[in-house]
Design a protein around this motif. Structure first.
Motif, PDB file in Angstrom:
ATOM      1  N   PRO A  35      -7.126   7.077  11.944  1.00 26.66           N
ATOM      2  CA  PRO A  35      -8.008   6.928  10.777  1.00 26.66           C
ATOM      3  C   PRO A  35      -7.888   8.098   9.818  1.00 26.66           C
ATOM      4  O   PRO A  35      -7.402   9.174  10.174  1.00 26.66           O
ATOM      5  N   GLY A  36      -8.319   7.864   8.588  1.00 25.07           N
ATOM      6  CA  GLY A  36      -8.375   8.924   7.593  1.00 25.07           C
ATOM      7  C   GLY A  36      -7.142   9.054   6.738  1.00 25.07           C
ATOM      8  O   GLY A  36      -7.090   9.923   5.863  1.00 25.07           O
ATOM      9  N   HIS A  37      -6.129   8.217   6.963  1.00 28.13           N
ATOM     10  CA  HIS A  37      -4.904   8.260   6.182  1.00 28.13           C
ATOM     11  C   HIS A  37      -4.466   6.836   5.847  1.00 28.13           C
ATOM     12  O   HIS A  37      -4.739   5.905   6.597  1.00 28.13           O
ATOM     13  N   VAL A  38      -3.748   6.695   4.740  1.00 29.43           N
ATOM     14  CA  VAL A  38      -2.996   5.468   4.508  1.00 29.43           C
ATOM     15  C   VAL A  38      -1.659   5.637   5.217  1.00 29.43           C
ATOM     16  O   VAL A  38      -0.900   6.556   4.917  1.00 29.43           O
ATOM     17  N   THR A  39      -1.396   4.780   6.187  1.00 29.68           N
ATOM     18  CA  THR A  39      -0.142   4.835   6.928  1.00 29.68           C
ATOM     19  C   THR A  39       0.743   3.678   6.493  1.00 29.68           C
ATOM     20  O   THR A  39       0.367   2.515   6.618  1.00 29.68           O
ATOM     21  N   GLY A  40       1.913   4.002   5.963  1.00 29.53           N
ATOM     22  CA  GLY A  40       2.861   2.986   5.543  1.00 29.53           C
ATOM     23  C   GLY A  40       3.709   2.521   6.702  1.00 29.53           C
ATOM     24  O   GLY A  40       4.090   3.314   7.563  1.00 29.53           O
ATOM     25  N   PHE A  41       4.009   1.225   6.721  1.00 26.76           N
ATOM     26  CA  PHE A  41       4.835   0.629   7.770  1.00 26.76           C
ATOM     27  C   PHE A  41       6.106   0.112   7.106  1.00 26.76           C
ATOM     28  O   PHE A  41       6.072  -0.859   6.343  1.00 26.76           O
ATOM     29  N   ARG A 180      -6.518   4.333  -0.901  1.00 26.75           N
ATOM     30  CA  ARG A 180      -6.820   5.752  -0.703  1.00 26.75           C
ATOM     31  C   ARG A 180      -8.307   5.967  -0.443  1.00 26.75           C
ATOM     32  O   ARG A 180      -8.685   6.789   0.402  1.00 26.75           O
ATOM     33  N   ARG A 181      -9.149   5.237  -1.165  1.00 26.68           N
ATOM     34  CA  ARG A 181     -10.594   5.383  -0.962  1.00 26.68           C
ATOM     35  C   ARG A 181     -10.994   4.924   0.433  1.00 26.68           C
ATOM     36  O   ARG A 181     -11.796   5.590   1.109  1.00 26.68           O
ATOM     37  N   LEU A 182     -10.458   3.799   0.879  1.00 23.83           N
ATOM     38  CA  LEU A 182     -10.787   3.292   2.210  1.00 23.83           C
ATOM     39  C   LEU A 182     -10.392   4.297   3.283  1.00 23.83           C
ATOM     40  O   LEU A 182     -11.136   4.529   4.245  1.00 23.83           O
ATOM     41  N   ALA A 183      -9.227   4.905   3.135  1.00 23.83           N
ATOM     42  CA  ALA A 183      -8.797   5.914   4.104  1.00 23.83           C
ATOM     43  C   ALA A 183      -9.682   7.149   4.044  1.00 23.83           C
ATOM     44  O   ALA A 183     -10.036   7.723   5.079  1.00 23.83           O
ATOM     45  N   GLU A 198       6.059   2.634  -4.280  1.00 24.43           N
ATOM     46  CA  GLU A 198       4.625   2.450  -4.085  1.00 24.43           C
ATOM     47  C   GLU A 198       4.137   3.199  -2.854  1.00 24.43           C
ATOM     48  O   GLU A 198       3.080   3.825  -2.869  1.00 24.43           O
ATOM     49  N   MET A 199       4.911   3.162  -1.783  1.00 24.36           N
ATOM     50  CA  MET A 199       4.538   3.909  -0.588  1.00 24.36           C
ATOM     51  C   MET A 199       4.524   5.411  -0.870  1.00 24.36           C
ATOM     52  O   MET A 199       3.680   6.149  -0.365  1.00 24.36           O
ATOM     53  N   GLU A 200       5.482   5.861  -1.683  1.00 21.38           N
ATOM     54  CA  GLU A 200       5.552   7.284  -2.016  1.00 21.38           C
ATOM     55  C   GLU A 200       4.313   7.721  -2.781  1.00 21.38           C
ATOM     56  O   GLU A 200       3.897   8.876  -2.696  1.00 21.38           O
ATOM     57  N   SER A 201       3.706   6.797  -3.522  1.00 16.18           N
ATOM     58  CA  SER A 201       2.520   7.113  -4.313  1.00 16.18           C
ATOM     59  C   SER A 201       1.217   6.887  -3.551  1.00 16.18           C
ATOM     60  O   SER A 201       0.166   7.303  -4.021  1.00 16.18           O
ATOM     61  N   THR A 202       1.292   6.230  -2.389  1.00 14.19           N
ATOM     62  CA  THR A 202       0.066   5.808  -1.708  1.00 14.19           C
ATOM     63  C   THR A 202      -0.082   6.377  -0.306  1.00 14.19           C
ATOM     64  O   THR A 202      -1.156   6.843   0.071  1.00 14.19           O
ATOM     65  N   ALA A 203       0.981   6.311   0.490  1.00 14.48           N
ATOM     66  CA  ALA A 203       0.877   6.659   1.912  1.00 14.48           C
ATOM     67  C   ALA A 203       0.987   8.155   2.147  1.00 14.48           C
ATOM     68  O   ALA A 203       1.650   8.878   1.408  1.00 14.48           O
ATOM     69  N   GLU A 204       0.338   8.602   3.199  1.00 13.19           N
ATOM     70  CA  GLU A 204       0.469   9.983   3.673  1.00 13.19           C
ATOM     71  C   GLU A 204       1.270  10.038   4.968  1.00 13.19           C
ATOM     72  O   GLU A 204       1.990  11.004   5.213  1.00 13.19           O
ATOM     73  N   GLN A 205       1.113   9.024   5.787  1.00 15.72           N
ATOM     74  CA  GLN A 205       1.828   8.927   7.052  1.00 15.72           C
ATOM     75  C   GLN A 205       2.719   7.695   7.037  1.00 15.72           C
ATOM     76  O   GLN A 205       2.450   6.739   6.307  1.00 15.72           O
ATOM     77  N   LEU A 206       3.779   7.712   7.855  1.00 13.41           N
ATOM     78  CA  LEU A 206       4.715   6.591   7.913  1.00 13.41           C
ATOM     79  C   LEU A 206       5.016   6.219   9.357  1.00 13.41           C
ATOM     80  O   LEU A 206       5.084   7.084  10.233  1.00 13.41           O
ATOM     81  N   VAL A 207       5.198   4.925   9.568  1.00 17.02           N
ATOM     82  CA  VAL A 207       5.849   4.406  10.765  1.00 17.02           C
ATOM     83  C   VAL A 207       7.051   3.632  10.255  1.00 17.02           C
ATOM     84  O   VAL A 207       6.911   2.695   9.470  1.00 17.02           O
ATOM     85  N   VAL A 208       8.257   4.032  10.668  1.00 17.89           N
ATOM     86  CA  VAL A 208       9.491   3.415  10.184  1.00 17.89           C
ATOM     87  C   VAL A 208      10.235   2.827  11.369  1.00 17.89           C
ATOM     88  O   VAL A 208      10.458   3.516  12.380  1.00 17.89           O
TER      89      VAL A 208
END
Length: 313
Positions: A35-41, A180-183, A198-208
């Motif tokens: 929790p607390g981050h936007v995580t991109g997949f 971002r607000r939800l996170a 878009e992920m570069e502008s939104t996510a802080e964490q990634l799962v690739v």
């Protein structure tokens, strides 16, 4: 509304595997979404992203391993949309319903107060379209309705699969701000997307992932830094003299306007030495890290299932 801390949940994949006959869509996949981050997949087409999301949401049964939300399989969670909100396919909805009727059915079946229907319609910008039939909605409006359904139960965990599809630029900016607000409220936000910018502008964490296997689970900054094709921005009034020397030294050089050269394949120190040897005046010499897209293309190159005829992998 900020979720109570006791309701905040992690998403965990533990040696997750899914086979369809002789085809293995997901293989030994392990990661945690906190929790607390936007995580991109992220992953190339055919990487197993949608299959993984469906296992997390209890729609596909793993062949082996586990997919857990708050330490429990999705099917064992007692509160439905109040535990997890998800958008997988915005088109998967009864087109004969109005937007309000669709959300009202979901609210009743999940014991969610009726007032939430109006609240989420307002939040996603569909209040004026509440009585319109969904069949007449654009894809962008259906995406907004799907997001409204995910938010309906005010859940601590949110999962979105390609939520930007169909949104106009204003809608993309709205969604970026919403995620971002939800996170920031302490929720777990897991977003699958093929749009690197878009992920570069939104996510802080990634799962690739690639070919169903984990490639990386780390911060966006750390992942981008793993790209080896680092660039150096060089601005010089002597580009015609410097560019051939850079090419001869093995660099790739892209010429821009006003004497700007974007150089790949040589460190800034070596570029400075070559500039000195050619007596080229330097106005700028700025190393730049790989972008997310560059790092993604490089690190997933061996996992791409389908390429165009012109691709060289």
């Amino acid at each position: 509304m900020v979720p109570h801390r006791s309701l905040v949940r992690m998403i965990e994949a533990n040696e997750l595997t899914k086979r369809y006959g002789r085809t293995t869509a997901v293989r030994g996949l392990s990661f945690t979404v906190r929790p607390g981050h936007v995580t991109g997949f992220l992953g190339p087409n055919g990487a197993g992203k949608s299959t993984t999301l469906r296992m997390i949401l209890g729609l596909n049964r793993p062949t082996s391993g586990t997919a857990l939300v708050g330490g429990r399989p999705f099917g064992a969670l007692p509160r439905g949309l109040r535990d997890v909100g998800a958008l997988l396919d915005a088109r998967d909805v009864h087109h004969g319903y109005t937007a309000r009727a669709h959300l009202s059915v979901l609210a009743r079946s999940n014991t969610i107060p009726r007032r939430r229907v109006g609240e989420v319609l307002e939040e996603v910008g569909l209040a004026q379209a509440a009585t319109r039939r969904i069949g007449g909605f654009s894809l962008g409006m259906k995406q907004r309705l799907g997001i409204a359904a995910a938010l309906l139960g005010d859940p601590p965990v949110l999962v979105f699969d390609e939520p930007v599809n169909g949104l106009d630029p204003e809608g993309v900016l709205w969604l970026r701000t919403l995620l971002r607000r939800l996170a920031a409220e302490g929720r777990t936000v897991f977003v699958s997307s093929h749009l690197m910018s878009e992920m570069e502008s939104t996510a802080e964490q990634l799962v690739v992932i690639g070919r169903g296997e984990l490639i990386a689970a780390e911060s966006l900054t750390a992942f981008a830094a793993r790209g080896t094709r680092r660039r150096v921005a060089v601005r010089t009034p002597d580009a015609d003299a410097l560019a051939p020397a850079l090419l001869a030294a093995g660099a790739s050089v892209e010429a821009g306007t006003d004497g700007l050269l974007t150089v790949t394949g040589l460190p800034a120190t070596r570029i400075g030495e070559l500039a000195s040897h050619t007596r080229a005046v330097l106005h700028e010499l700025i190393p730049r890290s790989s972008s997310l897209e560059e790092a993604f293309m490089e690190l997933t190159a061996d996992s791409v299932e389908y390429t165009t005829a012109g691709d060289v992998r």
